[in-house]
Design an enzyme around this catalytic site. Structure first.
Site, PDB file in Angstrom:
ATOM      1  N   ASP A 152      -2.848   4.853  -2.197  1.00  0.00           N
ATOM      2  CA  ASP A 152      -3.787   5.402  -1.220  1.00  0.00           C
ATOM      3  C   ASP A 152      -4.079   6.886  -1.452  1.00  0.00           C
ATOM      4  O   ASP A 152      -3.164   7.670  -1.712  1.00  0.00           O
ATOM      5  CB  ASP A 152      -3.143   5.225   0.169  1.00  0.00           C
ATOM      6  CG  ASP A 152      -4.034   5.654   1.300  1.00  0.00           C
ATOM      7  OD1 ASP A 152      -4.982   4.913   1.606  1.00  0.00           O
ATOM      8  OD2 ASP A 152      -3.790   6.727   1.886  1.00  0.00           O
ATOM      9  N   ASP A 194       0.862  -1.176   0.000  1.00  0.00           N
ATOM     10  CA  ASP A 194       0.000   0.000   0.000  1.00  0.00           C
ATOM     11  C   ASP A 194       0.903   1.231   0.000  1.00  0.00           C
ATOM     12  O   ASP A 194       1.736   1.385   0.897  1.00  0.00           O
ATOM     13  CB  ASP A 194      -0.864  -0.037   1.271  1.00  0.00           C
ATOM     14  CG  ASP A 194      -2.226   0.569   1.063  1.00  0.00           C
ATOM     15  OD1 ASP A 194      -2.285   1.647   0.454  1.00  0.00           O
ATOM     16  OD2 ASP A 194      -3.219  -0.025   1.520  1.00  0.00           O
ATOM     17  N   GLU A 238      -6.587   4.364  -5.550  1.00  0.00           N
ATOM     18  CA  GLU A 238      -7.793   4.703  -4.780  1.00  0.00           C
ATOM     19  C   GLU A 238      -8.216   6.084  -5.265  1.00  0.00           C
ATOM     20  O   GLU A 238      -7.812   7.103  -4.721  1.00  0.00           O
ATOM     21  CB  GLU A 238      -7.509   4.726  -3.279  1.00  0.00           C
ATOM     22  CG  GLU A 238      -8.806   4.901  -2.502  1.00  0.00           C
ATOM     23  CD  GLU A 238      -8.617   5.338  -1.043  1.00  0.00           C
ATOM     24  OE1 GLU A 238      -9.524   5.068  -0.250  1.00  0.00           O
ATOM     25  OE2 GLU A 238      -7.606   5.964  -0.715  1.00  0.00           O
ATOM     26  N   HIS A 250     -11.361  -2.516   3.359  1.00  0.00           N
ATOM     27  CA  HIS A 250     -11.145  -2.262   4.793  1.00  0.00           C
ATOM     28  C   HIS A 250     -11.768  -0.953   5.273  1.00  0.00           C
ATOM     29  O   HIS A 250     -11.731  -0.666   6.466  1.00  0.00           O
ATOM     30  CB  HIS A 250      -9.643  -2.254   5.081  1.00  0.00           C
ATOM     31  CG  HIS A 250      -8.958  -1.088   4.419  1.00  0.00           C
ATOM     32  ND1 HIS A 250      -8.851  -0.981   3.045  1.00  0.00           N
ATOM     33  CD2 HIS A 250      -8.418   0.036   4.926  1.00  0.00           C
ATOM     34  CE1 HIS A 250      -8.245   0.157   2.750  1.00  0.00           C
ATOM     35  NE2 HIS A 250      -7.974   0.797   3.864  1.00  0.00           N
ATOM     36  N   ASP A 251     -12.283  -0.144   4.353  1.00  0.00           N
ATOM     37  CA  ASP A 251     -12.924   1.126   4.734  1.00  0.00           C
ATOM     38  C   ASP A 251     -14.444   1.050   4.639  1.00  0.00           C
ATOM     39  O   ASP A 251     -15.140   2.003   4.990  1.00  0.00           O
ATOM     40  CB  ASP A 251     -12.492   2.253   3.784  1.00  0.00           C
ATOM     41  CG  ASP A 251     -11.030   2.610   3.931  1.00  0.00           C
ATOM     42  OD1 ASP A 251     -10.495   2.468   5.042  1.00  0.00           O
ATOM     43  OD2 ASP A 251     -10.428   3.038   2.928  1.00  0.00           O
TER      44      ASP A 251
HETATM   45  C1  GLC Z   1      -7.454   5.596   2.448  1.00  0.00           C
HETATM   46  C2  GLC Z   1      -7.388   4.324   3.245  1.00  0.00           C
HETATM   47  C3  GLC Z   1      -7.955   4.569   4.603  1.00  0.00           C
HETATM   48  C4  GLC Z   1      -7.120   5.625   5.288  1.00  0.00           C
HETATM   49  C5  GLC Z   1      -6.990   6.878   4.426  1.00  0.00           C
HETATM   50  C6  GLC Z   1      -5.872   7.752   4.910  1.00  0.00           C
HETATM   51  O1  GLC Z   1      -8.737   6.017   2.210  1.00  0.00           O
HETATM   52  O2  GLC Z   1      -8.026   3.306   2.557  1.00  0.00           O
HETATM   53  O3  GLC Z   1      -8.002   3.403   5.387  1.00  0.00           O
HETATM   54  O4  GLC Z   1      -7.700   5.968   6.508  1.00  0.00           O
HETATM   55  O5  GLC Z   1      -6.705   6.588   3.089  1.00  0.00           O
HETATM   56  O6  GLC Z   1      -4.637   7.183   4.614  1.00  0.00           O
END
Ligand code: GLC
Length: 560
Positions: A200, A98, A257, A329-330
């Site tokens: 991310d 990640d 993402e 995971h979110d």
């Molecule tokens: C992304 C991740 C999340 C995290 C955020 C800040 O959205 O998936 O889990 O809290 O970035 O890094």
């Protein structure tokens, strides 16, 4: 679209903290993952994305990195990581890490040194400004609540910007030295044999500067940072540089993402020479969200879900390869979100699996999804780990909403839902750890677990195995990977159906997305005969008007 080695693969997300604990400390680790590689291989997973395992205070569960070049001891050692990469290679599997570079941790050396000397080299790695009349330069609200501006430790007159938690200071990408550091990190890991990265929060790296206020959208006088992102132009320049200096020369696989990209930007993001190999489709995940916090989010019906997926398919067409998910995971568990309340059962879980998995794009499975894992019940705020949930709870309660309602919103939207330990067995702690699990185990592990499901031919787990095998079956892969996506009965309530139309084959994926049976017409093609490739029920009833489908029945048919 150029063909790529990964198009026919299946990807899997591991949330290491909750996957498998090898040493009894209650936290999943790299040796735990290594011990389960054969399980994942057998499931049909080829590409494995690991949520962050770098050195971190875990304020945001690893999305706050204090050292990009080392593994957090809670997850293992660099030797373990090398072993994981090597063991994966032996099995023809690929490891992704990640890449969290919009921000680092406030415990990263860069930030420590920025605090020592805000005007020096490292001060320029961050967005550090002067407080004026006790206020930061603008009214942006951080994702986890409150202003993005936080006093700089040791300098009460100064503040730094954090789009997420205050322990996640944003890196200043306008500074070429920061971009240089990022490229170095990426290349260092790719040289080690990593296949690529999930990237991310990447749209946040570009800020709309100079700072300015946006109209307040809540009682706190702040404005969602998303408003600023709409104005931030030029992220592509940073992404092009990163791709050309790192991913492209290594032939790395990347998945972004990406929220908030304009539809016309798709070719730039995931076209043949896009910034990334792929990006996630979040349309179903964000459907019904309000900018006002979880309390005002609306739900999503099966028809809404279908419409989101079909819209994305129509937008992406042959531009590139989108990444399809039902959870991560979110997000809440897909079976708890997309199946109407009270109707999650093996049949409906298999239906959801079928209709999302065979759409065009790269299918992703999030750990435990293959078992049909469900949302984690929550009874009090003290049980909650996720900082986003805690923030939403505080905001709700402060605005006069009863605590029970705020808690209910967490049980629907909270990020702990998907983060509870993987359910390996029906034994103690679901077989996740011999110690005390860092987050409570979902009490339904007694019936939903890998051990029991592996032994049951009709389990959700074995159904997922059949799905991955079908998509890779040489007889159908060409059609299921590259065939056109053609909606079928798009406007019919309670149906999610589409054709995958290849050069020489047409495959129909059809689900009765409701608990009541219904007769669903078949498209008129060929001689009207078909072969059943997959069916989540023992039988399939053909009637003159079409197929008489049971509640939540899903079928995959090769139409002749
Ligand atoms: C992304 C991740 C999340 C995290 C955020 C800040 O959205 O998936 O889990 O809290 O970035 O890094």
């Amino acid at each position: 679209m150029k063909r790529q080695w990964w198009h026919g693969k299946c990807a899997y997300q591991i949330y290491p903290k909750s996957f498998c604990d090898s040493n009894g400390d209650g936290i999943g680790d790299l040796q735990g993952i290594i011990s389960r590689l054969d399980y994942l291989k057998d499931l049909g997973a080829d590409i494995l994305w690991l949520s962050p395992i770098f050195v971190s205070p875990l304020a945001d569960e690893g999305y706050d990195i204090a050292d990009y070049y080392n593994i957090d001891p809670r997850f293992g050692t660099m030797d373990d990581m090398d072993e994981l990469i090597a063991e994966a290679k032996k099995r023809d599997m690929y490891i992704l890490m990640d890449l969290v570079v919009n921000h680092c941790s406030d415990e990263h050396e860069w930030f420590r040194r920025a605090c020592e000397d805000p005007d020096g080299k490292y001060g320029r790695y961050f967005y550090i400004e002067d407080f004026k009349d006790g206020k930061g330069p603008c009214n942006w609200r951080s994702y986890f609540g409150g202003s993005v501006w936080e006093p700089l430790p040791g300098h009460p007159d100064k503040c730094y910007l954090h789009a997420f938690h205050k322990k996640q200071p944003d890196l200043n990408w306008e500074n070429p030295k920061v971009r240089e550091e990022v490229c170095q990190i990426i290349n260092w890991w790719l040289d080690k044999g990593l296949a690529g990265f999930r990237i991310d929060a990447i749209m946040n790296i570009k800020k709309a500067l100079p700072y300015r206020d946006y109209p307040a959208d809540r009682g706190d006088g702040l404005s969602s940072i998303v408003n600023m992102l709409h104005d931030a132009k030029g992220v592509g320049t940073f992404l092009t540089e990163m791709r050309d200096r790192t991913f492209a020369p290594h032939g790395a696989f990347t998945v972004g993402e990406v929220f908030d990209a304009d539809p016309e930007e798709l070719p730039a993001f995931i076209g043949d020479d896009g910034y990334f190999s792929s990006m996630f489709d979040f349309a179903p995940a964000i459907f019904g969200h309000s900018g006002q916090g979880w309390m005002l989010h609306s739900g999503i019906t099966p028809d809404d879900y279908r419409n989101c997926v079909f819209d994305t398919q129509a937008r992406v067409k042959d531009i590139g390869f989108i990444s399809n998910i039902i959870e991560n995971h979110d997000e809440p568990r897909g079976v708890s979100r997309y199946i109407p309340e009270g109707e999650a059962c093996p049949a409906s879980k298999k239906l959801l699996a079928t209709v999302y998995f065979l759409t065009k794009g790269l299918p992703w499975i999030y750990q435990g999804q293959e078992l049909g894992m469900e949302n984690l019940p929550v009874s009090c705020i003290e049980e909650v780990d996720d900082i986003a949930s805690i923030d939403n709870y505080k905001v709700a309660v402060a605005s006069g909403i009863p605590k029970e309602d705020a808690l209910r919103a967490i049980s629907i939207h909270g990020r702990d839902n998907a983060r509870s330990p993987f359910q390996w067995t029906g034994g103690k702690n679901a077989g996740f750890t011999t110690g005390t699990p860092w987050l409570r185990v979902n009490p339904n592990y007694v019936s939903i677990n890998r051990e029991d499901e592996a032994a049951d031919e009709d389990s959700v787990l074995n159904y997922y195995r059949r799905l991955t095998r079908l998509r890779k079956d040489p007889a159908y892969a060409e059609t299921l990977v590259y065939g056109d996506f053609v909606p079928w009965l798009q406007d019919r309530p309670g149906v999610m159906a589409y054709l995958r139309r290849g050069e020489d084959k047409t495959i129909l994926v059809m689900g009765n997305f409701q608990k009541e049976p219904q007769v669903i017409p078949l498209p008129e093609t060929g001689d009207g005969s078909y072969t059943v490739l997959l069916n989540n029920y023992p039988d399939l009833k053909k009637v003159p008007e079409g197929l008489a489908m049971e509640g939540y029945q899903a079928v995959v048919l090769h139409l002749r």
